[in-house]
Every structure is written in C-alpha cells, then in structure tokens.
Design a protein around this motif. Structure first.
Motif, PDB file in Angstrom:
ATOM      1  N   PRO A 577       0.809  -1.226   0.000  1.00 39.42           N
ATOM      2  CA  PRO A 577       0.000   0.000   0.000  1.00 39.42           C
ATOM      3  C   PRO A 577       0.837   1.268   0.000  1.00 39.42           C
ATOM      4  CG  PRO A 577      -0.937  -1.601   1.515  1.00 39.42           C
ATOM      5  CD  PRO A 577       0.372  -2.157   1.061  1.00 39.42           C
ATOM      6  N   ASP A 578       1.960   1.260   0.705  1.00 35.54           N
ATOM      7  CA  ASP A 578       2.792   2.464   0.773  1.00 35.54           C
ATOM      8  C   ASP A 578       3.454   2.796  -0.559  1.00 35.54           C
ATOM      9  OD1 ASP A 578       2.122   2.762   3.392  1.00 35.54           O
ATOM     10  OD2 ASP A 578       3.981   1.897   4.198  1.00 35.54           O
ATOM     11  N   ASP A 579       3.406   1.865  -1.485  1.00 31.81           N
ATOM     12  CA  ASP A 579       3.991   2.113  -2.803  1.00 31.81           C
ATOM     13  C   ASP A 579       3.001   2.750  -3.771  1.00 31.81           C
ATOM     14  OD1 ASP A 579       6.460   1.095  -2.082  1.00 31.81           O
ATOM     15  OD2 ASP A 579       5.928  -0.961  -2.667  1.00 31.81           O
ATOM     16  N   LEU A 580       1.806   3.036  -3.280  1.00 31.52           N
ATOM     17  CA  LEU A 580       0.773   3.628  -4.134  1.00 31.52           C
ATOM     18  C   LEU A 580       0.623   5.116  -3.842  1.00 31.52           C
ATOM     19  CD1 LEU A 580      -2.006   0.882  -3.925  1.00 31.52           C
ATOM     20  CD2 LEU A 580      -0.354   1.244  -5.764  1.00 31.52           C
ATOM     21  N   GLU A 581       0.222   5.858  -4.870  1.00 31.26           N
ATOM     22  CA  GLU A 581      -0.093   7.277  -4.696  1.00 31.26           C
ATOM     23  C   GLU A 581      -1.422   7.575  -5.375  1.00 31.26           C
ATOM     24  OE1 GLU A 581       2.979   9.614  -6.406  1.00 31.26           O
ATOM     25  OE2 GLU A 581       2.727   8.834  -8.443  1.00 31.26           O
ATOM     26  N   TRP A 582      -2.106   8.596  -4.836  1.00 34.91           N
ATOM     27  CA  TRP A 582      -3.449   8.927  -5.299  1.00 34.91           C
ATOM     28  C   TRP A 582      -3.395  10.093  -6.280  1.00 34.91           C
ATOM     29  CZ3 TRP A 582      -8.258   7.192  -5.529  1.00 34.91           C
ATOM     30  CH2 TRP A 582      -9.298   8.088  -5.757  1.00 34.91           C
ATOM     31  N   THR A 583      -3.975   9.889  -7.406  1.00 31.89           N
ATOM     32  CA  THR A 583      -4.334  10.985  -8.293  1.00 31.89           C
ATOM     33  C   THR A 583      -5.831  10.860  -8.491  1.00 31.89           C
ATOM     34  OG1 THR A 583      -3.871   9.609 -10.229  1.00 31.89           O
ATOM     35  CG2 THR A 583      -2.127  11.111  -9.479  1.00 31.89           C
ATOM     36  N   SER A 588      -2.217   4.578  -8.231  1.00 35.55           N
ATOM     37  CA  SER A 588      -1.197   4.073  -9.144  1.00 35.55           C
ATOM     38  C   SER A 588       0.114   3.889  -8.395  1.00 35.55           C
ATOM     39  CB  SER A 588      -1.005   5.026 -10.323  1.00 35.55           C
ATOM     40  OG  SER A 588      -0.620   6.307  -9.864  1.00 35.55           O
ATOM     41  N   VAL A 589       0.996   3.108  -9.009  1.00 35.96           N
ATOM     42  CA  VAL A 589       2.295   2.812  -8.404  1.00 35.96           C
ATOM     43  C   VAL A 589       3.198   4.037  -8.509  1.00 35.96           C
ATOM     44  CG1 VAL A 589       4.329   1.323  -8.501  1.00 35.96           C
ATOM     45  CG2 VAL A 589       2.052   0.369  -8.955  1.00 35.96           C
ATOM     46  N   LYS A 590       3.828   4.380  -7.413  1.00 41.02           N
ATOM     47  CA  LYS A 590       4.730   5.530  -7.408  1.00 41.02           C
ATOM     48  C   LYS A 590       5.843   5.320  -8.437  1.00 41.02           C
ATOM     49  CE  LYS A 590       4.024   6.563  -2.487  1.00 41.02           C
ATOM     50  NZ  LYS A 590       4.668   6.599  -1.135  1.00 41.02           N
ATOM     51  N   GLY A 591       6.061   6.318  -9.239  1.00 43.23           N
ATOM     52  CA  GLY A 591       7.098   6.243 -10.263  1.00 43.23           C
ATOM     53  C   GLY A 591       6.668   5.530 -11.526  1.00 43.23           C
TER      54      GLY A 591
END
Length: 790
Positions: A577-583, A588-591
């Motif tokens: 979960p910490d590897d995800l970011e919200w748009t 989506s996966v960070k990076g």
C-alpha cells in the motif's frame, strides 16, 4: 474512463431541479394512503383564557367524523404534554387554559378535510377570558398575570437569566471611557413563512407496532426520538420520512401539536391520518423568531477606537419556551455580539420571559440568535459614528479584526477560525464605488434634492455548524452527524446523510463532495436523506449545519472509502500500500503512473475474486460520525443604497452589494442562490415583516395581506462579490453560507434608511421601516410596532 460531467467542485445545475421544474416533487400533502383520514385542529380565539368545559358531542355525531380528541383524551393516555427543544413542556391540546391565540384545543379526525373542518364549528368550548401579557417589558411586573401557572411554584413569567463576558472589566472600561453611546432597540417578532406549511401523515400498524410519519421536518432523527419520548413507542418501531420540503428556515425543526395529534389519531382509529395546516394557522401558531428588546452600549476613544460593549436583552419566548438552540445556550449564540471587531472586553445579560404569544424562537435563517446580535452591534457602530461625526466605513475599518489575529478568541470566549476582514470590506467598498456614492449624496443634499439618499453598511461574523457535541446538544442529543457511503461494483455510489434539505441543493452539493474526494462524476453519486430507516442518525439541518457538519462527514467517509480502495488496489497491483499514490480517481504505483487502477476498477475487484490482504474486508463502503472540533465562522461586508421619499416614507432599495466569505465554495451557483434568498429575506425584515398583536393578544398578521413578504419588485439586482478564507479545521475548508445574508442584510438596510434621514437629526428607528413608520420618524412621532400594516 470518461465522466459525463466534470469531477468535483464548481458550477453545475442542481440534480434535484429536474423533478421540481416538472412538478414531480413529492411533498407531505402529495402522499396518499389507502383508507386515509383527515385531521383538523380547533384553535383558541383567545390569547389567555381558562377552559371551563369542552363539549364535542355535536361534532362526534356529524356523519363522517371518526374521532374527536381533546386534551382530556390525551391526558388519559399520558400524552397531554410534550417536551420542547428547550426542555420546557408544552400542551399538546390545552386542558386547564389556553395561553396564546391559535393554541390547539381539540383535534377532529374525519373522512375528508371538509368534514373535519365542518366539525370544528360544532365543538362548544366555554372560556373564561383572562388578562393577556403581550409586551415582554411588562411580563415581569408584579401585577402581570402568571402564564405558566401549570408549573409547580411558578409565580411570575420569568424563564431564565443568562450572561456572558467579563462584567467587572467591562464596567471599568466604561467608567473611564472618553466616549459612551447607548441605544435601545427592538428586533421585532418575525416568522419564517415557508411556501409549504406544516403537516403530518401518521400511519400506525397495530399488527407490527410500526409507526410511520411523513413530516416536513428539518431534523427527522430528532423527531423520531421525540415521538418515542412522547408516545412511549419503541424508537426502532418509528420511521420518520421527510420528503421534499417547501422551505423550512428553522420553523420546521421542532415538533408541533398537530404532529402528535395525527399520530394519536392513527392509533385511535387504526387508519392513516393526515393533518395539514392552512396559512393562517401557520402564521399564528408555528414558531416565530426574534422578539428581542435590546439596550446596547459602546465605550470608545475620541478617535473611534471601540474598547468595550455591554448589552441587556429582554427575550420574549412566547407561552412555552420552545426555542430551538443548544441546551447550554438558553439565549442562543447571542454572545457573539462583540461581532467582527477588536474589542478589549464585553458583557451581555439576557432575560427570557413568557408571554401570551405563540411559543418558539427558531433559528430562522440565522444561527441561534446571531442575527439579533449582529443587528445590535452594527446599529451601535452607526450610532457611534453619528456621535463622533465619522464615516461609518472608516469607523469599521479602524476596528475590524486583522488577518494576523486569527484564530481569534472573542471577549466572550468564542474562537473565530479564520478571516481577513479589512480585505472583504475594502472589496465591498470598491465594488460599490463608495467614495463616489458619498460624493453623490453630499451633492444631492447641497442641491436640496427631495429624494433622500442613504448609504448603509454592515459587517458580520456568523458562527455556524452547531457542535462539538461535548458543548452542544438538544434534549441531550449531541450535535454530531453521520454519513454512510457505498460504492457499487460498477463504481456508482450512494451517500446517505443525516441532514435534511429544504431547498439548499444537498443532492447536488454532497454529490460534488464525494466526486471531488473520490474522483468520479457527481452524476454517479446519489444522495439519500430524509428517511430515518435509510440514513444514519444526526441532528438535522438548521443554523447552517449542512456543509460545516454533514458536508464534513461526507468528505471524511469518502476518504475512508478511498483508503479502503488503496488496500484493494495494492492486492490488485501486487504492491505494498505504501507504494501507491493517489491521483484523482485512481491509485497508481509511485514512479509508474501507468500501472494503476481506477476507483471503478477497484470497486469491481472489491466485490470479486481478487485475494485481499489478511484482515481486509471486501466491498467499498464506510460509515462516519463527524463531531466538529469547533464552529465555523463565515463573514461578510454589505453595503446598501436607498432612496427615501420624505413625503410618503417610501423606501426604495437602489443597490445592494454583498461580499461574502464562506470559505471554500463547493458550487458557486448554489452559494449565490442562497445569498440572493437571504438578502431578500433581510429586506423583508428591515422594511415590512412584523408579527403584530393588539393589547388583548389578538394576532394581526395571520395572512399575507397583513404579514408582508418581499417580492422581486422590492429587491434590486444583487451585486455579489467574494473572498475565500478556508476554515483550517474543516476537511474541505468550507464554512457554510445558507443564513449569512439574512444575518448581515437587515442592519445594512436600516443603516441606509437612517443615513438618509440624518438631516432630520434621527439617530435610530426600529424595524420594520414601513412607509408609515419612516414618515412618523420624520414627523417626530413614535414608531408603531403593534400593527401589521403601518
């Protein structure tokens, strides 16, 4: 995935209007049930009288009459009295005596409403008239008749004494002040006068023990609890449905005897019973607002720096204390009376009294008496400007709180959240062309223009969003609101809220909140409200609670769903979960933004076969109870320009400039509509609205021929401006706006009229400033507040 409308905040047409403009709304009187009977109420013609006897035999014998219920009938059932929102008790149907004209005496249930009304004429009541108390200033006189002699040991008409602020410090400031001004003023009794009157349809099922009540209430869950208290029915067996409501304005918060009578009628007859009041009943007997006699004083320096304010208030609460406001504050939030100014100290005293008028004291388009407080301080500021020979705008700008003083604790202990008051006043003056207006006024006066030009200002701070629950309750029910959100497998969402719309556009605004937080279209969000079987518990809509409390609950519950979606997305994408970011609308996966999942995809997966992390339940839904940490404090600067005909007293409102700061605006179109309505309301209260009584307590404003309301003819084209100062503690920075315009506008209008009358040496005149009253002021005669049309 594309959406049919833009996501989130911004202008969009109201979703509910599709049914309203087609005449497809459903109001209580539209609901028809098989076998439904109709109720009608017999009301007292006297303001104060003992009931010697009630003979219902002729009415009971009328064909089509199914039951006649009296106070004696209710007493036998233990239902003669009901609690008010101020922990007083009110007679459902009068037994010992009547205490205001229009009080409920008997209830007829018949096959149709015409038979029920005919039967009222056949009920014979023997009254012994008693002296009436109509003026709050005489209610505490030793010779005044005692109105609430039903209360043990009650020997006078006193209800409460309450105070706030620092008396000693305030008195010390006044003793050494360079300038002191004082003014007596009345904020007269007015009425919400909604388009739809009150009513109820009750259906008691003897087999299941289930009671269903259709009622245009602003607080369905509070009503359910009160009905359980009054009728003794299990609360989980009571369902309250508030369908579309044709305006409330605070007048549909409490319960009225007609509601209880409809319930008893259904229990007695075994049939559904509908009661709907007519316009005269609504104006005579439902909850009023205002009726404050106020004496205000300001201590200031010679150069116009305000140092202290003190106030004494006599509040007329009618025959029963049914005021809708938090228990801790019997005078409402009146102690926000220090207003928007940097004042060293303040003190106020409020005394509540009974009178032979209809009970109540609703939060009528204001947050629990703040309208009276704002009117008081804004009139005092103009009185001080008059005394000092200063321009009213200059005086206000000198004393307004500055942006760097927030959060600001007022002299009476309220913590204002945020604001930049000088910026808002400066914008209003710029929009008005204030200096040019003053120049025009001076030129017209120098030229002897018979039309008198007046320019009035007001600056207000309102406290809205009643809560937190540890400080605010009604009948022990804390002022927190619930919300529930469920996202279906296809990504469509249903939000259930405890607040209740009476025209504010909740179905649109709350859908936009969910859309903004979740990244979906507002068209894909349905908002459910007004049904206690379908919504979480909450204290309803009044005092501009909707966006500050329920709107916050909607945002918080959506964030809970979004956080749950993150866990489901982590399983779908096989990342932590910490590897995800919200748009917006997507985790989506960070990076690697291309590697992600939309809310719609996540919703489907949450109901599907994807293997979720241990301890994570499927489905995207959540519940929330929002307990606000503080009130929110919208504010604004208003400027009114009037022309007055000294020969007739006619006032024409030429321009009205309103600059409001309600924090973040979710839908500017809805905000502007709310402001338009409130400004019209303020013009009505300042210039024409008055609940008047003669010396015997006869109500003189029981129709719209007598109780005048503003129309488009009396209103100018509103000139609106805005500043935006987000509330730091609200999850989306919104403050609420529904009542702001009604709070700020009456003072601006009155100040404008009195500014026009300044050449006559007139410093103050009480509302309503009807043509007759303006003419009387010019002639040096006393204002009349005992007549409906003057």
């Amino acid at each position: 995935m594309t959406t049919s409308t833009p996501m989130g905040f911004g202008r969009m047409h109201r979703k509910e209007d599709a049914r309203f403009i087609r005449g497809r709304g459903q109001y209580v009187d539209d609901v028809q049930l098989p076998g439904m009977l109709h109720g009608a109420i017999l009301r007292s013609p006297h303001a104060h009288a003992r009931i010697l006897s009630v003979d219902t035999s002729a009415a009971e014998a009328l064909p089509g009459v199914k039951a006649v219920i009296t106070g004696e009938t209710l007493a036998g059932l233990g239902l003669a009295w009901m609690p008010t929102l101020s922990k007083d008790v009110q007679a459902v149907l009068a037994t010992d005596k009547v205490r205001f004209q229009g009080q409920e005496v008997a209830f007829v249930v018949a096959e149709d409403r015409y038979i029920a009304r005919d039967a009222l004429e056949l009920i014979e009541v023997d009254y012994e008239p008693l002296p009436s108390v109509i003026d709050a200033r005489t209610a505490l006189a030793e010779a005044a008749p005692v109105i609430r002699d039903d209360l043990d040991g009650k020997k006078d008409n006193h209800i409460f004494d309450w105070e706030a602020g620092d008396r000693a410090h305030t008195e010390a400031i006044f003793e050494r002040a360079e300038v002191r001004v004082s003014q007596d003023m009345l904020y007269p009794r007015v009425h919400p006068a909604p388009l739809e009157t009150c009513g109820a349809l009750a259906d008691f099922d003897k087999v299941t023990g289930k009671l269903t009540v259709w009622c245009p209430t602003q607080a369905p869950h509070a009503h359910r609890t009160l009905y359980a208290m009054v009728a003794g029915l299990p609360e989980h067996k009571i369902r309250v449905i508030s369908p579309d409501i044709g305006g409330g304005f605070g007048g549909k918060v409490g319960i009225y005897p007609g509601y209880v009578c409809a319930i008893v009628g259904s229990i007695v007859t075994g049939k559904p019973v509908k009661w709907m009041e007519d316009r005269s009943e609504n104006l005579m007997s439902t909850a009023f607002a205002r009726d404050y006699h106020m004496t205000g004083e300001i201590a200031a320096t010679q150069d116009g720096r305000v140092q202290a304010i003190r106030v004494k208030v006599l509040a007329d609460h009618g025959a029963f204390n049914g005021t809708a406001q938090p228990t801790k504050f019997p005078a409402g939030f009146f102690h926000v009376f220090s207003g928007s100014y940097d004042i060293e100290t303040a003190h106020c005293e409020v005394t509540g009294v009974y009178s032979n008028k209809a009970p109540g004291g609703v939060a009528y388009a204001c947050s629990f008496r703040i309208t009276e407080a704002v009117y008081l301080v804004e009139r005092l500021m103009d009185v001080l400007a008059y005394e000092l020979g200063m321009d009213p705008a200059e005086l206000r700008m000198k004393n307004l709180l500055r942006a760097d003083q927030f959060p600001y604790t007022s002299p009476t202990g309220w913590e204002y959240d945020s604001g930049d008051y000088p910026r808002t006043l400066a914008l209003a003056m710029e929009m008005a062309g204030y200096d040019k207006l003053r120049a025009e006024q001076a030129e017209r006066r120098a030229n002897g223009d018979r039309r008198l030009m007046g320019i009035g200002l007001s600056f207000f701070t309102e406290a809205v969003g009643a809560g937190p629950r540890k400080h605010m309750d009604i009948l022990g029910l804390g002022m927190a609101d619930g919300a529930e959100l469920r996202v279906h497998p296809t990504g469509k969402a249903v939000l259930r809220v405890s607040c209740q719309s009476q025209g504010q556009g909740h179905e649109t605004t709350f859908a936009q909140i969910v859309a903004e937080e979740l990244g979906i279209s507002p068209d894909d969000v349905d908002v459910v409200h007004g049904d206690t079987d379908q919504t979480p518990f909450g204290l309803g809509t009044y005092g501009s609670r909707s966006t500050p409390v329920s709107g916050a609950a909607a945002a918080m519950v959506t964030r809970k769903v979004r956080d749950r979606a993150k866990l489901v997305a982590s399983a779908m994408l096989e990342v932590a979960p910490d590897d995800l970011e919200w748009t917006k609308g997507r985790w989506s996966v960070k990076g690697d933004p291309k590697h992600g999942a939309t809310i719609q995809e996540i919703a489907l997966a949450s109901h599907g076969a994807v293997e979720l992390p241990e301890g994570v339940e499927g489905h995207l839904d959540a519940t929330c109870v929002y307990n606000p940490p503080n009130l929110t404090y919208p504010f604004g600067a208003y400027i009114c320009v009037v022309d007055v005909d000294p020969d007739t007293g006619q006032v024409d409102v030429r321009r009205f400039i309103a600059v409001d700061d309600c924090g973040v605006r979710i839908n500017p179109m809805i905000v502007e509509g709310q402001i338009h309505g409130g400004l019209a309301d303020g013009i009505g209260m300042a210039l024409m609205q008055l609940m008047a009584f003669d010396e015997d307590g006869n109500h003189l404003g029981a129709s719209f021929m007598d109780y005048l309301l503003p129309t488009a003819v009396e209103c100018p084209s509103w000139e609106l401006g805005e500043t935006v100062t987000p509330s730091p503690h609200h999850p989306i920075g919104a403050k609420g706006v529904g009542e702001s315009a009604t709070v700020g506008s009456p003072a601006a209008v009155v100040n404008a009229v009195l500014d026009a009358l300044k050449p006559y040496g007139i410093r103050h005149a009480d509302m309503p400033l009807t043509p007759s009253n303006v003419w009387r002021a010019i002639q040096g005669r006393p204002i009349r507040t005992d007549l409906a049309i003057t």
